[in-house]
Design a protein around this motif. Structure first.
Motif, short mmCIF file in Angstrom:
data_model
loop_
_atom_site.label_atom_id
_atom_site.label_comp_id
_atom_site.label_asym_id
_atom_site.label_seq_id
_atom_site.Cartn_x
_atom_site.Cartn_y
_atom_site.Cartn_z
N GLY A 36 -4.24 7.43 5.14
CA GLY A 36 -4.97 8.67 5.40
C GLY A 36 -6.26 8.37 6.14
N LEU A 37 -6.24 8.51 7.47
CA LEU A 37 -7.43 8.18 8.27
C LEU A 37 -8.48 9.27 8.17
CD1 LEU A 37 -8.79 6.33 10.40
CD2 LEU A 37 -7.60 7.65 12.17
N GLY A 38 -8.04 10.54 8.14
CA GLY A 38 -9.00 11.65 8.09
C GLY A 38 -9.96 11.58 9.27
N ASN A 39 -11.26 11.72 8.98
CA ASN A 39 -12.20 11.61 10.11
C ASN A 39 -12.68 10.18 10.32
OD1 ASN A 39 -14.31 11.12 8.33
ND2 ASN A 39 -14.87 13.27 8.18
N GLY A 40 -12.11 9.24 9.55
CA GLY A 40 -12.37 7.82 9.80
C GLY A 40 -13.53 7.23 9.02
N PHE A 58 -2.40 4.30 8.25
CA PHE A 58 -1.25 5.22 8.25
C PHE A 58 -1.80 6.65 8.28
CE2 PHE A 58 2.36 2.41 7.13
CZ PHE A 58 1.65 1.23 6.91
N GLU A 59 -1.32 7.42 9.25
CA GLU A 59 -1.83 8.79 9.40
C GLU A 59 -0.79 9.63 10.14
OE1 GLU A 59 -4.69 10.69 8.43
OE2 GLU A 59 -3.37 12.15 9.37
N ARG A 60 -0.71 10.89 9.74
CA ARG A 60 0.25 11.79 10.37
C ARG A 60 -0.23 12.20 11.77
NH1 ARG A 60 2.29 15.68 6.31
NH2 ARG A 60 0.08 15.89 5.87
N LEU A 77 1.65 5.98 13.06
CA LEU A 77 1.67 7.44 13.09
C LEU A 77 2.94 7.99 12.46
CD1 LEU A 77 0.34 8.15 16.69
CD2 LEU A 77 -0.79 8.74 14.54
N GLY A 78 2.78 9.06 11.72
CA GLY A 78 3.94 9.71 11.12
C GLY A 78 3.69 10.01 9.66
N ASP A 79 4.71 10.51 9.01
CA ASP A 79 4.60 10.86 7.58
C ASP A 79 4.61 9.57 6.76
OD1 ASP A 79 5.15 11.59 4.91
OD2 ASP A 79 6.02 13.47 5.60
N GLY A 104 -5.46 13.16 0.06
CA GLY A 104 -5.61 14.54 -0.36
C GLY A 104 -5.81 15.49 0.81
N THR A 105 -5.09 16.61 0.77
CA THR A 105 -5.23 17.60 1.85
C THR A 105 -5.67 18.96 1.31
OG1 THR A 105 -2.89 18.12 1.59
CG2 THR A 105 -3.48 16.57 3.34
N GLY A 106 -6.01 19.03 0.02
CA GLY A 106 -6.41 20.30 -0.57
C GLY A 106 -5.31 20.93 -1.40
N ALA A 113 2.63 14.77 -5.40
CA ALA A 113 4.05 14.45 -5.17
C ALA A 113 4.18 13.33 -4.15
CB ALA A 113 4.79 15.71 -4.69
N LEU A 114 3.34 13.34 -3.12
CA LEU A 114 3.37 12.26 -2.13
C LEU A 114 2.99 10.93 -2.79
CD1 LEU A 114 3.65 11.20 0.78
CD2 LEU A 114 1.26 11.88 1.17
N ALA A 115 1.95 10.96 -3.63
CA ALA A 115 1.53 9.71 -4.31
C ALA A 115 2.68 9.17 -5.16
CB ALA A 115 0.29 9.98 -5.16
C1 LIG Z 1 -8.87 13.28 2.78
S1 LIG Z 1 -8.28 12.81 4.36
C2 LIG Z 1 -8.78 11.14 4.47
C3 LIG Z 1 -10.27 11.01 4.65
C4 LIG Z 1 -10.71 9.61 5.01
N1 LIG Z 1 -10.57 8.71 3.87
C5 LIG Z 1 -12.14 9.62 5.48
O1 LIG Z 1 -13.03 9.09 4.77
O2 LIG Z 1 -12.40 10.16 6.55
C6 LIG Z 1 -6.56 12.72 4.07
C7 LIG Z 1 -5.74 12.31 5.29
O3 LIG Z 1 -4.42 12.00 4.87
C8 LIG Z 1 -3.50 12.44 5.85
N2 LIG Z 1 -2.21 12.67 5.22
C9 LIG Z 1 -1.95 13.45 4.14
N3 LIG Z 1 -0.65 13.45 3.86
C10 LIG Z 1 -0.04 12.66 4.79
C11 LIG Z 1 1.30 12.27 5.04
N4 LIG Z 1 2.31 12.69 4.26
N5 LIG Z 1 1.55 11.45 6.08
C12 LIG Z 1 0.54 11.01 6.88
N6 LIG Z 1 -0.77 11.35 6.70
C13 LIG Z 1 -1.05 12.17 5.66
C14 LIG Z 1 -4.11 13.72 6.40
O4 LIG Z 1 -3.63 14.00 7.68
C15 LIG Z 1 -5.61 13.40 6.35
O5 LIG Z 1 -6.05 12.93 7.60
#
Ligand SMILES: C[S@@+](CC[C@H](N)C(=O)[O-])C[C@H]1O[C@@H](n2cnc3c(N)ncnc32)[C@H](O)[C@@H]1O
Length: 163
Positions: A36-40, A58-60, A77-79, A104-106, A113-115
């Motif tokens: 989960g890269l998020g904003n990095g 790993f990031e979608r 890249l990908g799920d 976490g995406t909210g 479930a993903l975890a």
């Molecule tokens: C909370 S953000 C991460 C924030 C990051 N740790 C930071 O400090 O900026 C969660 C990230 O997980 C990614 N994510 C969630 N579920 C995913 C999945 N099934 N496959 C790939 N990426 C996923 C989201 O796209 C999002 O960018």
């Protein structure tokens, strides 16, 4: 507590825990994994604290600050539900000294479930003694839950060490 104070507390705990984990693994050989890269933000922190280590991310879909985008050979890249098991099967089992999982995406149910779904791959990726540091609980029968040893308030972050 105000929402500002709550956000500060959450981010401070995240930083303190990543610092704790980086100190624990810094002398070891192996890859670091960011789920989960998020904003990095946490990726940037990990590469600062562990400069000698390769960090696989790993990031979608990348939406990070331009300064915090990994090189293409370190970005999958990908799920994660598909890319993480594929990465492990591609010869990387037992190679990670640290996995930071912040997925976490909210939508708590979806993220939980993903975890649960990626727990077996995450556990297989960990080297013996390696750490999984996560924003939620994982199911890792071959790991010890050492969350209580980190000093971070209980329930805020979860830390596991592979036996
Ligand atoms: C909370 S953000 C991460 C924030 C990051 N740790 C930071 O400090 O900026 C969660 C990230 O997980 C990614 N994510 C969630 N579920 C995913 C999945 N099934 N496959 C790939 N990426 C996923 C989201 O796209 C999002 O960018």
């Amino acid at each position: 507590m105000t929402r500002l104070e709550s956000a500060i507390r959450r981010l401070s705990a995240q930083r303190d825990l990543l610092d704790w984990a980086a100190r624990d693994v810094e002398s070891r050989k192996g890859i670091v994994v960011e789920l989960g890269l998020g904003n990095g933000r946490t990726y940037d922190h990990l590469r600062n604290r562990l400069p000698g280590h390769r960090i696989m991310v790993f990031e979608r879909s990348v939406a990070a600050h331009p300064d915090c985008i990994p090189s293409s050979d370190c970005l999958l890249l990908g799920d994660i539900g598909e890319t993480l098991p594929a990465f492990v099967a591609d010869g990387h089992a037992g190679t990670a000294i640290l996995i930071h999982a912040d997925i976490g995406t909210g939508d708590t149910a979806t993220s939980d479930a993903l975890a649960a779904a990626i727990s077996p791959a995450a556990e297989a990726l960990l080297a013996p003694g390696g750490l999984l540091v996560a924003d939620r609980a994982y199911r890792l029968p071959d790991c010890e839950d050492i969350s209580g040893e980190t000093g971070v308030p209980q329930g805020r972050y979860f830390v596991y060490r592979r036996r």
